[in-house]
Scaffold this motif. Sequence first.
Motif, mmCIF file in Angstrom:
data_model
loop_
_atom_site.group_PDB
_atom_site.id
_atom_site.type_symbol
_atom_site.label_atom_id
_atom_site.label_comp_id
_atom_site.label_asym_id
_atom_site.label_seq_id
_atom_site.Cartn_x
_atom_site.Cartn_y
_atom_site.Cartn_z
ATOM 1 N N TYR A 131 0.866 -1.174 0.000
ATOM 2 C CA TYR A 131 0.000 0.000 0.000
ATOM 3 C C TYR A 131 0.903 1.226 0.000
ATOM 4 N N THR A 132 0.801 2.069 -1.032
ATOM 5 C CA THR A 132 1.611 3.288 -1.065
ATOM 6 C C THR A 132 0.682 4.484 -0.828
ATOM 7 N N PHE A 133 0.902 5.125 0.315
ATOM 8 C CA PHE A 133 0.072 6.279 0.692
ATOM 9 C C PHE A 133 0.742 7.568 0.234
ATOM 10 N N LYS A 134 0.000 8.391 -0.493
ATOM 11 C CA LYS A 134 0.496 9.709 -0.867
ATOM 12 C C LYS A 134 -0.002 10.687 0.206
ATOM 13 N N LEU A 135 0.934 11.399 0.809
ATOM 14 C CA LEU A 135 0.549 12.273 1.918
ATOM 15 C C LEU A 135 0.146 13.654 1.421
ATOM 16 N N ARG A 136 -0.746 14.303 2.179
ATOM 17 C CA ARG A 136 -1.086 15.696 1.872
ATOM 18 C C ARG A 136 0.115 16.577 2.210
ATOM 19 N N GLN A 137 0.360 17.568 1.373
ATOM 20 C CA GLN A 137 1.474 18.475 1.651
ATOM 21 C C GLN A 137 0.975 19.678 2.434
ATOM 22 N N GLY A 138 1.877 20.260 3.213
ATOM 23 C CA GLY A 138 1.533 21.484 3.967
ATOM 24 C C GLY A 138 0.755 21.224 5.242
ATOM 25 N N VAL A 139 0.681 19.957 5.677
ATOM 26 C CA VAL A 139 -0.003 19.652 6.938
ATOM 27 C C VAL A 139 0.957 19.963 8.092
ATOM 28 N N LYS A 140 0.521 20.783 9.019
ATOM 29 C CA LYS A 140 1.398 21.208 10.124
ATOM 30 C C LYS A 140 1.054 20.490 11.425
ATOM 31 N N PHE A 141 2.101 20.147 12.155
ATOM 32 C CA PHE A 141 1.898 19.689 13.529
ATOM 33 C C PHE A 141 1.671 20.914 14.409
ATOM 34 N N HIS A 142 1.186 20.676 15.620
ATOM 35 C CA HIS A 142 0.924 21.791 16.546
ATOM 36 C C HIS A 142 2.196 22.499 16.980
ATOM 37 N N ASN A 143 3.363 21.856 16.755
ATOM 38 C CA ASN A 143 4.630 22.523 17.106
ATOM 39 C C ASN A 143 5.190 23.306 15.917
ATOM 40 N N GLY A 144 4.407 23.387 14.844
ATOM 41 C CA GLY A 144 4.802 24.201 13.692
ATOM 42 C C GLY A 144 5.526 23.435 12.607
ATOM 43 N N LYS A 145 5.955 22.207 12.914
ATOM 44 C CA LYS A 145 6.705 21.418 11.938
ATOM 45 C C LYS A 145 5.768 20.828 10.878
ATOM 46 N N GLU A 146 6.248 20.704 9.646
ATOM 47 C CA GLU A 146 5.405 20.098 8.618
ATOM 48 C C GLU A 146 5.471 18.579 8.695
ATOM 49 N N MET A 147 4.331 17.931 8.507
ATOM 50 C CA MET A 147 4.314 16.467 8.541
ATOM 51 C C MET A 147 4.887 15.890 7.249
ATOM 52 N N THR A 148 5.815 14.943 7.398
ATOM 53 C CA THR A 148 6.363 14.258 6.223
ATOM 54 C C THR A 148 6.321 12.747 6.445
ATOM 55 N N SER A 149 6.813 12.034 5.468
ATOM 56 C CA SER A 149 6.766 10.570 5.546
ATOM 57 C C SER A 149 7.558 10.031 6.734
ATOM 58 N N ALA A 150 8.602 10.754 7.158
ATOM 59 C CA ALA A 150 9.404 10.275 8.298
ATOM 60 C C ALA A 150 8.532 10.186 9.554
ATOM 61 N N ASP A 151 7.651 11.153 9.733
ATOM 62 C CA ASP A 151 6.772 11.143 10.903
ATOM 63 C C ASP A 151 5.799 9.959 10.833
ATOM 64 N N VAL A 152 5.297 9.711 9.628
ATOM 65 C CA VAL A 152 4.328 8.620 9.455
ATOM 66 C C VAL A 152 5.002 7.275 9.745
ATOM 67 N N VAL A 153 6.203 7.099 9.182
ATOM 68 C CA VAL A 153 6.927 5.836 9.396
ATOM 69 C C VAL A 153 7.199 5.649 10.894
ATOM 70 N N ALA A 154 7.695 6.703 11.549
ATOM 71 C CA ALA A 154 8.034 6.596 12.975
ATOM 72 C C ALA A 154 6.791 6.288 13.813
ATOM 73 N N SER A 155 5.664 6.894 13.438
ATOM 74 C CA SER A 155 4.443 6.678 14.227
ATOM 75 C C SER A 155 3.930 5.248 14.069
ATOM 76 N N ILE A 156 3.937 4.756 12.833
ATOM 77 C CA ILE A 156 3.444 3.380 12.626
ATOM 78 C C ILE A 156 4.383 2.377 13.289
ATOM 79 N N GLU A 157 5.681 2.641 13.214
ATOM 80 C CA GLU A 157 6.642 1.748 13.880
ATOM 81 C C GLU A 157 6.414 1.758 15.391
ATOM 82 N N ARG A 158 6.123 2.931 15.929
ATOM 83 C CA ARG A 158 5.854 3.017 17.374
ATOM 84 C C ARG A 158 4.621 2.182 17.728
ATOM 85 N N TYR A 159 3.590 2.309 16.891
ATOM 86 C CA TYR A 159 2.359 1.569 17.160
ATOM 87 C C TYR A 159 2.627 0.056 17.116
ATOM 88 N N ARG A 160 3.477 -0.360 16.181
ATOM 89 C CA ARG A 160 3.790 -1.793 16.088
ATOM 90 C C ARG A 160 4.476 -2.277 17.367
#
Lengths: 512, 314
Positions: A90-119
């Motif tokens: 499954y290849t997910f294309k992420l929305r661009q320009g999505v901001k975290f509450h700390n001002g950082k933009e969400m990228t694939s690194a955040d998604v990978v780290a979050s799913i790995e954490r959940y695992r």
Amino acid sequence: MRPSLKALAFAFGLMTALVGVTPAVEAAGGEIVIASVQGPPSLDAHVTNAQVARNITLHIYETLYARNENAEPVPDLAEGVSVSDDGLTYTFKLRQGVKFHNGKEMTSADVVASIERYRKIGVSPALVAAIDTVSAVSPYEVAIKLKVKQSVFLDNISSPRAPIAIYPTEEAAKGANEIQYIGTGPFKFVEYKPDSHVTLEKFADYVPNPAYQKRDGLAGKKEVLIDRVTFRFIPEAGARTAALESGAVQIVETVDGPTAERLRKDSKYVVHDVLPFAFQVIKFNHAQAPSDDVNFRKAVQAALDMQEVMEISYSGINQVDGGWVFPKSAFANDAGLDQYNVADFEKAKAFLSKSSYKGETVTFITDNLRPNVDIATVVQARLAEIGVKVDIKVADWPTTSKIGFTKTGWNFWTHGFGIEPFEGPGTVMSAFVGGNAQMVADPEIDRIAKEFYATLDDAQKKELFKQFQQRMYDNMVAIKAGNYGLFQVTSDKVKDFVPFRIPRMWGVTLAP
Amino acid sequence: MRDYLLRRLVSVIPVLFLVSLMSFAVIWIIPGDPTAAFLDASSTPEDVARLREMLGLDKPPLVQMAEWYGRVLTGDLGQSILLRIPVLSAILERLPLTLLLATLALILAVGLGVAAGTFAATRRGTWADQSVMSLALLGLSVPDFWLGLLLIVVFSVQLGWLPSGGYVPLLDDPLGWAKSMVLPTITLAVVQVGFIARMTRSAMLDVISQDFMRTADSKGLSGLYIILRHGLPNAMMPILTVTGIIAGALLGSAVVVEQVFALPGVGRLIIGGILSRDYPIIQGGLLFLTVIYLLINLVVDLLYATIDPRVRLE
């Protein structure tokens, strides 16, 4: 209820030194206060599947896919997904320009780290059990490779149960319950005062998903029109209603039937019937006699009048429905329903005589939630009519669930199945796979579920679910008593509130 | 006096040990663990086991107990499983509210109770005595959770004078704070007012019939002066005993009142701890309340000697 003149005079006398003013009226924009039954065990979305937690966390965090108004998975943080021909990647294309509450933009690194954490620490590991690898293809693309084909993968990735929330990489590196509450959601975390409240405020940099024009379940256009929302924990039901009536809160998550009927007559409140909200299930312990005997289980089903069961426990907000999905689901079917709501003592006695029941006392465990105790009482009375002695053991939830997760000490256990039917047939089935709920594996259920998870063909999935429902009745794995709902109440000042499983605070306004 | 104090303080240690041992025993006897707060009914036994391991609950009970005692001896009550902060911090954070609530209720109860009891005693057998004592009995009989809800309906819902619940910190909004404390204080005090009034009346009746009271009267002193100067001080011992008991009881009743008025105090912390099986909170909270209870008893004993010089602390 109006107090008598004497009561008012007494009140006046007692309070002369403390003449107050009426509660301040909220200004437009403003703050909505929601009366919740209890506080969340955690605001780390990965580590709890408690409903009280997700009611709050789904305002702070978002997932790649989320459930729409009909509980179907639709893109949220992702723009979309492409699935490889073999159904494994499954290849997910992420929305661009999505901001975290700390001002950082969400990228694939955040998604990978979050799913790995959940695992590693996610509290519902079944949601990610099929994942083999997660990798960043580009800054805005994430590839998830599965070990085996899984028809419910998008259902899982979009599950609100214990959401696979996307955290910033640095938070995802932290252990359970150690994160700062930073997400991409339309509200950002302000304060958590245990035993008192959680306050969130509008995330000013939030950009609603441009793919949507309106609110749609937990996805869609999330436009925040208020400044703040506070979830105030008021455990006492009477005090929750009083808080609404005094103007201290504007929304009550749930009230009982008589209170709902009283408030419905008052134009200052709007009572929303959220029906169906959950299944009411009576589980059997297949590892303990006499509930290990299918004829005994069928005798119980045949003896019950579901109209009576549901009306006594959830008066005015129930559906007599034996299907193992909600009635409007695409998977709804009538397999096995001829065995539902029979209410025939003679038939019940016939099954009982074929069973191994020898007049012993059987144990019905339930937590102390009023409707559950009522159901245990109704079942006890009905079974007494066919000569079955039932001992009801009421305890609080931790004690009851501790016993109910073991193979001894109980024959029946009733409780709600809330999030399972909302998530869909795959989750309902999983509750019975490997004997999870009934303590002894049912090979036929396991086979059907395995095939269901493996096929990507909708028609075949429907057929398999039909087989599942038939098996639930033929082997009387558990009893589905019916569907119940809940009454959410809003003040008339709350506008554009659309009731949903989770009370959503986007798209809502507060009249001055 | 110093020896007495030392002996009393040392005698606290076995009591604390016994209380902590009993709280451990209760926790072992009652099934269920903190995982129930995190998981729903269709979680699998494997999910439960995995979470138990994550929360550090997979260690044998005896090991957990040994570790706990080891920590307590160094002043560490452990870490709350749900709140994820040290238990002592959780308690200290909530203690001011509970102590304040109990103190306000105690002041109200003692003030009203002593006044009502004295009033009734000086009018023994009259309709005024009967009325005050009937009211005291009514106060004693009213369940506090019911009274709390009734007060909310009258003063919050109908009259809109006072908030229905929730706590406003004093420094944030002094008027809001005062308003938020009125109904909980009255709810907590009412039962105790009745208790103190009855005890005061009985103690005062004993004193009023004494010779020195008659002598004071025959000297032509005013009735009020006689009661305040000679009557009340001599009736204080039983009232003080009752007040000591009440001070402890108020901490217990605060649990109910905090629940009804959604106040984040120690009582609600412990109830939440019990319902979610947050063991460190239960153990730490009980230990802490025991210490407070024992301290109150010690203070009452010391006050005996102050009020009545005939009492020797030996």
